[in-house]
Design an enzyme around this catalytic site. Structure first.
Site, PDB file in Angstrom:
ATOM      1  N   ASN A 126       5.855  -3.484  -5.537  1.00 31.73           N
ATOM      2  CA  ASN A 126       7.029  -3.473  -4.664  1.00 31.73           C
ATOM      3  C   ASN A 126       6.699  -4.392  -3.486  1.00 31.73           C
ATOM      4  O   ASN A 126       5.968  -4.006  -2.573  1.00 31.73           O
ATOM      5  CB  ASN A 126       7.279  -2.025  -4.202  1.00 31.73           C
ATOM      6  CG  ASN A 126       8.502  -1.905  -3.322  1.00 31.73           C
ATOM      7  OD1 ASN A 126       9.107  -2.910  -2.941  1.00 31.73           O
ATOM      8  ND2 ASN A 126       8.865  -0.683  -2.979  1.00 31.73           N
ATOM      9  N   ARG A 178       9.794  -4.071  -8.544  1.00 33.23           N
ATOM     10  CA  ARG A 178      11.044  -3.629  -7.927  1.00 33.23           C
ATOM     11  C   ARG A 178      11.761  -4.863  -7.392  1.00 33.23           C
ATOM     12  O   ARG A 178      11.185  -5.637  -6.624  1.00 33.23           O
ATOM     13  CB  ARG A 178      10.740  -2.675  -6.779  1.00 33.23           C
ATOM     14  CG  ARG A 178      12.001  -2.284  -6.066  1.00 33.23           C
ATOM     15  CD  ARG A 178      11.710  -1.523  -4.808  1.00 33.23           C
ATOM     16  NE  ARG A 178      12.955  -1.087  -4.215  1.00 33.23           N
ATOM     17  CZ  ARG A 178      13.143  -0.961  -2.906  1.00 33.23           C
ATOM     18  NH1 ARG A 178      12.179  -1.219  -2.063  1.00 33.23           N
ATOM     19  NH2 ARG A 178      14.304  -0.566  -2.463  1.00 33.23           N
ATOM     20  N   HIS A 195      19.041   1.796  -3.974  1.00 33.09           N
ATOM     21  CA  HIS A 195      18.281   3.010  -4.316  1.00 33.09           C
ATOM     22  C   HIS A 195      18.589   3.459  -5.749  1.00 33.09           C
ATOM     23  O   HIS A 195      18.410   4.631  -6.089  1.00 33.09           O
ATOM     24  CB  HIS A 195      18.631   4.205  -3.402  1.00 33.09           C
ATOM     25  CG  HIS A 195      18.194   4.066  -1.980  1.00 33.09           C
ATOM     26  ND1 HIS A 195      18.948   4.530  -0.923  1.00 33.09           N
ATOM     27  CD2 HIS A 195      17.086   3.520  -1.427  1.00 33.09           C
ATOM     28  CE1 HIS A 195      18.320   4.293   0.210  1.00 33.09           C
ATOM     29  NE2 HIS A 195      17.187   3.662  -0.062  1.00 33.09           N
ATOM     30  N   ASN A 248      14.388   6.943   5.164  1.00 36.62           N
ATOM     31  CA  ASN A 248      14.726   6.197   6.362  1.00 36.62           C
ATOM     32  C   ASN A 248      16.036   5.448   6.099  1.00 36.62           C
ATOM     33  O   ASN A 248      16.976   5.514   6.869  1.00 36.62           O
ATOM     34  CB  ASN A 248      13.566   5.261   6.698  1.00 36.62           C
ATOM     35  CG  ASN A 248      13.566   4.924   8.161  1.00 36.62           C
ATOM     36  OD1 ASN A 248      14.221   5.581   8.973  1.00 36.62           O
ATOM     37  ND2 ASN A 248      12.863   3.867   8.510  1.00 36.62           N
ATOM     38  N   ARG A 276      20.068   2.376  10.660  1.00 35.11           N
ATOM     39  CA  ARG A 276      21.340   1.711  10.316  1.00 35.11           C
ATOM     40  C   ARG A 276      22.507   2.628  10.656  1.00 35.11           C
ATOM     41  O   ARG A 276      22.436   3.840  10.435  1.00 35.11           O
ATOM     42  CB  ARG A 276      21.396   1.371   8.833  1.00 35.11           C
ATOM     43  CG  ARG A 276      20.361   0.365   8.395  1.00 35.11           C
ATOM     44  CD  ARG A 276      20.635  -0.111   6.971  1.00 35.11           C
ATOM     45  NE  ARG A 276      19.478  -0.786   6.433  1.00 35.11           N
ATOM     46  CZ  ARG A 276      18.746  -0.341   5.393  1.00 35.11           C
ATOM     47  NH1 ARG A 276      19.094   0.773   4.767  1.00 35.11           N
ATOM     48  NH2 ARG A 276      17.716  -1.021   4.988  1.00 35.11           N
ATOM     49  N   ASP A 290      12.741   9.607  13.220  1.00 30.75           N
ATOM     50  CA  ASP A 290      12.015  10.544  12.362  1.00 30.75           C
ATOM     51  C   ASP A 290      12.629  11.936  12.518  1.00 30.75           C
ATOM     52  O   ASP A 290      12.682  12.485  13.619  1.00 30.75           O
ATOM     53  CB  ASP A 290      10.527  10.559  12.750  1.00 30.75           C
ATOM     54  CG  ASP A 290       9.702  11.298  11.705  1.00 30.75           C
ATOM     55  OD1 ASP A 290      10.101  12.419  11.319  1.00 30.75           O
ATOM     56  OD2 ASP A 290       8.671  10.757  11.285  1.00 30.75           O
ATOM     57  N   MET A 291      13.103  12.489  11.396  1.00 29.26           N
ATOM     58  CA  MET A 291      13.802  13.774  11.447  1.00 29.26           C
ATOM     59  C   MET A 291      12.918  14.892  12.000  1.00 29.26           C
ATOM     60  O   MET A 291      13.412  15.819  12.634  1.00 29.26           O
ATOM     61  CB  MET A 291      14.319  14.106  10.038  1.00 29.26           C
ATOM     62  CG  MET A 291      15.288  15.238   9.963  1.00 29.26           C
ATOM     63  SD  MET A 291      16.704  15.115  11.097  1.00 29.26           S
ATOM     64  CE  MET A 291      17.792  13.983  10.245  1.00 29.26           C
ATOM     65  N   VAL A 325      13.606  12.897   4.014  1.00 29.63           N
ATOM     66  CA  VAL A 325      14.396  13.909   4.715  1.00 29.63           C
ATOM     67  C   VAL A 325      14.915  14.952   3.722  1.00 29.63           C
ATOM     68  O   VAL A 325      14.787  16.168   3.936  1.00 29.63           O
ATOM     69  CB  VAL A 325      15.581  13.262   5.474  1.00 29.63           C
ATOM     70  CG1 VAL A 325      16.464  14.327   6.120  1.00 29.63           C
ATOM     71  CG2 VAL A 325      15.081  12.264   6.514  1.00 29.63           C
ATOM     72  N   GLU A 350      10.189   6.652  -7.582  1.00 32.88           N
ATOM     73  CA  GLU A 350      10.694   5.342  -7.995  1.00 32.88           C
ATOM     74  C   GLU A 350       9.649   4.559  -8.788  1.00 32.88           C
ATOM     75  O   GLU A 350       9.990   3.841  -9.721  1.00 32.88           O
ATOM     76  CB  GLU A 350      11.148   4.564  -6.757  1.00 32.88           C
ATOM     77  CG  GLU A 350      12.440   5.139  -6.185  1.00 32.88           C
ATOM     78  CD  GLU A 350      12.755   4.678  -4.767  1.00 32.88           C
ATOM     79  OE1 GLU A 350      12.135   5.201  -3.822  1.00 32.88           O
ATOM     80  OE2 GLU A 350      13.610   3.800  -4.604  1.00 32.88           O
TER      81      GLU A 350
HETATM   82  P1  ADP Z   1      11.692   5.266   3.129  1.00 31.83           P
HETATM   83  O1  ADP Z   1      13.172   5.053   3.187  1.00 31.83           O
HETATM   84  O2  ADP Z   1      10.948   4.524   4.167  1.00 31.83           O
HETATM   85  O3  ADP Z   1      11.101   5.205   1.738  1.00 31.83           O
HETATM   86  P2  ADP Z   1      11.047   8.114   3.022  1.00 31.83           P
HETATM   87  O4  ADP Z   1      11.837   8.563   1.844  1.00 31.83           O
HETATM   88  O5  ADP Z   1       9.571   8.124   2.921  1.00 31.83           O
HETATM   89  O6  ADP Z   1      11.564   6.756   3.611  1.00 31.83           O
HETATM   90  O7  ADP Z   1      11.486   9.043   4.258  1.00 31.83           O
HETATM   91  C1  ADP Z   1      10.931   8.863   5.522  1.00 31.83           C
HETATM   92  C2  ADP Z   1      11.619   9.798   6.495  1.00 31.83           C
HETATM   93  O8  ADP Z   1      11.520  11.151   6.003  1.00 31.83           O
HETATM   94  C3  ADP Z   1      10.969   9.862   7.861  1.00 31.83           C
HETATM   95  O9  ADP Z   1      11.494   8.852   8.707  1.00 31.83           O
HETATM   96  C4  ADP Z   1      11.350  11.236   8.354  1.00 31.83           C
HETATM   97  O10 ADP Z   1      12.611  11.160   9.019  1.00 31.83           O
HETATM   98  C5  ADP Z   1      11.546  12.041   7.087  1.00 31.83           C
HETATM   99  N1  ADP Z   1      10.523  13.079   6.871  1.00 31.83           N
HETATM  100  C6  ADP Z   1       9.320  12.931   6.288  1.00 31.83           C
HETATM  101  N2  ADP Z   1       8.655  14.110   6.277  1.00 31.83           N
HETATM  102  C7  ADP Z   1       9.468  15.015   6.871  1.00 31.83           C
HETATM  103  C8  ADP Z   1       9.363  16.410   7.174  1.00 31.83           C
HETATM  104  N3  ADP Z   1       8.281  17.118   6.862  1.00 31.83           N
HETATM  105  N4  ADP Z   1      10.406  16.984   7.795  1.00 31.83           N
HETATM  106  C9  ADP Z   1      11.509  16.290   8.124  1.00 31.83           C
HETATM  107  N5  ADP Z   1      11.672  14.982   7.869  1.00 31.83           N
HETATM  108  C10 ADP Z   1      10.663  14.344   7.253  1.00 31.83           C
END
Ligand code: ADP
Length: 405
Positions: free
Chosen positions: A10, A93, A182, A213, A243, A284-285, A333, A386
């Protein structure tokens, strides 16, 4: 014995993520990441999953060619080098396959040229993906290279969902339509959800919510995508980490005419400085939930806007599908944030949607149901994979599996 390993690459503009899988049992042999390619501070992080051995090195890695050679070196140290006869193919990818690529495709010069022709609609992603493919081809010209497209799963959308309501001649001239992204994740998760329900993908209708994200929703009817929230680019749809997702297109004219912003500035604002980050300064959630727990009103409003949009898409795709068997949450998330899942379906009991608070609070790795027993619509947490999906599609096309598919 025929080779059974697939290397998944990727390539981003300054990064290269990789995984090596053995398709006899879909096990992961190695994984890693090269970051900050082209800078003085490049890093490679490599893990051999067979031994559990992890290594990390710093130092300049000039370009993708050097990055792939560094990956190859790390793999060789574990006896898994790219020169191994056990390597069946490399799966790449590729973000944008336009309308042309509806399936994973073995790369040849013509395929490369078509991916290049799509650069105007994917200026950030396709050039990096192309570099990855060209580099890998140069290193192992004898090996099949397979492009797996993020857009492919969505090419089954009907024209009524894929077309924007603008002059078709203008749209076609500029290749403007809803492509969706996606797709590898939506394909994998919708199938895994059917498996979780003990049914065939052809029998179930699923709303997939890929909340990372970047975030997107899709409506999948009997295994085929019929609508998705991202559009010409990944900017449309849900509120994301940085975004904006949906907004009135006139906001852009307004920012240009009244706000005096350039197109590039607006592009950066909407793609990189909006969404959760733009609303509250965090994307970040985990951090947002922590701030809400401390009574932070700005974080709470950002969360509410995120949930409001998500709920609108659940409602919209319920209407698109007519009958929904499952709503599946996935990605960072979706897999981890129980409050997001609970808030997204709160008040939708009339639609047969609810979460069981205890099941929803459970932390686990595998696919699982979080809806109450006997619920009309299953609410599921289904971890996406993925890389496995890319490896599976690649191997089905070129490996021993090709004879059976
Ligand atoms: P990407 O789009 O970069 O592949 P991911 O699917 O890895 O993203 O998701 C990353 C996001 O997931 C982080 O920015 C955060 O908001 C969220 N995240 C990761 N772990 C947790 C958790 N334990 N609780 C809540 N949110 C989380």
């Amino acid at each position: 014995m025929s080779p059974t390993r697939v290397l998944v690459l990727n390539s981003g503009s300054s990064s290269l993520k990789y995984q090596l899988l053995d398709m006899r049992d879909s096990s992961r042999l190695a994984a890693g990441l090269v970051e900050r390619i082209g800078e003085q501070t490049s890093r490679i992080r490599h893990t051999c999953l067979a031994t559990g051995d992890s290594r990390e090195h710093g130092g300049p890695i000039a370009d993708h060619d050097a990055a792939l050679k560094a990956v190859s070196q790390e793999l060789s140290r574990d006896g898994l080098g790219l020169d191994s006869p056990e390597l069946a193919a490399i799966g790449h990818r590729v973000v944008h396959g336009g309308m042309f690529f509806t399936e994973p495709t073995v790369v040849d010069d013509e395929v490369l040229a078509e991916i290049e022709r799509l650069i105007p609609v994917a200026p950030l992603h396709n050039p990096a993906n192309l570099t990855g493919i060209r580099t890998a081809r140069a290193l192992r010209p004898d090996l099949p290279q397979v492009a797996v497209f993020d857009t492919a799963f969505h090419t089954t959308m009907p024209e009524s969902a894929a077309r924007y309501a603008i002059d078709p001649k203008i749209a076609d001239r500029h290749r403007i339509r809803r492509y969706g992204f996606h797709g590898t994740s939506h394909a994998y998760v919708s199938r895994a959800t059917a498996r979780l329900l003990g049914r065939a993908p052809e029998e179930v209708n699923v709303i997939v919510l890929h909340l990372g994200n970047g975030a997107s929703a899709s409506a999948v009817a009997g295994g085929r995508c019929v609508d998705t929230s991202m559009g010409l680019t990944p900017l449309e749809g849900l509120v994301m980490g940085t975004r904006s997702g949906d907004l009135d297109p006139a906001v852009i004219f307004h920012l240009a005419r009244v706000g005096g912003m350039s197109m590039d500035e607006i592009d950066t604002l909407l793609n990189k400085r909006s969404g959760l980050f733009g609303l509250c300064g965090d994307n970040d959630m985990r951090e947002i939930r922590r701030r809400i727990d401390e009574g932070d009103a700005e974080a709470e409003l950002a969360f509410d806007i995120y949930i409001h949009r998500l709920k609108k898409y659940i409602g919209a795709y319920y209407a698109v599908l007519g009958r929904v068997d499952a709503v599946a949450f996935t990605a960072g998330v979706g897999e981890n944030a129980a409050p997001v899942r609970a808030a997204a379906v709160a008040g939708l009991e009339e639609l047969g949607l609810a979460v069981d608070p205890e099941l929803n609070a459970v932390r686990a790795d595998g696919p699982r149901l979080v809806s109450p027993a006997g619920a009309r619509v299953a609410v599921a947490v289904v971890p996406t994979d993925e890389e496995l999906e890319i490896a599976t599609q690649t191997y089905a096309l070129v490996g021993a599996g090709a004879n059976n598919s």
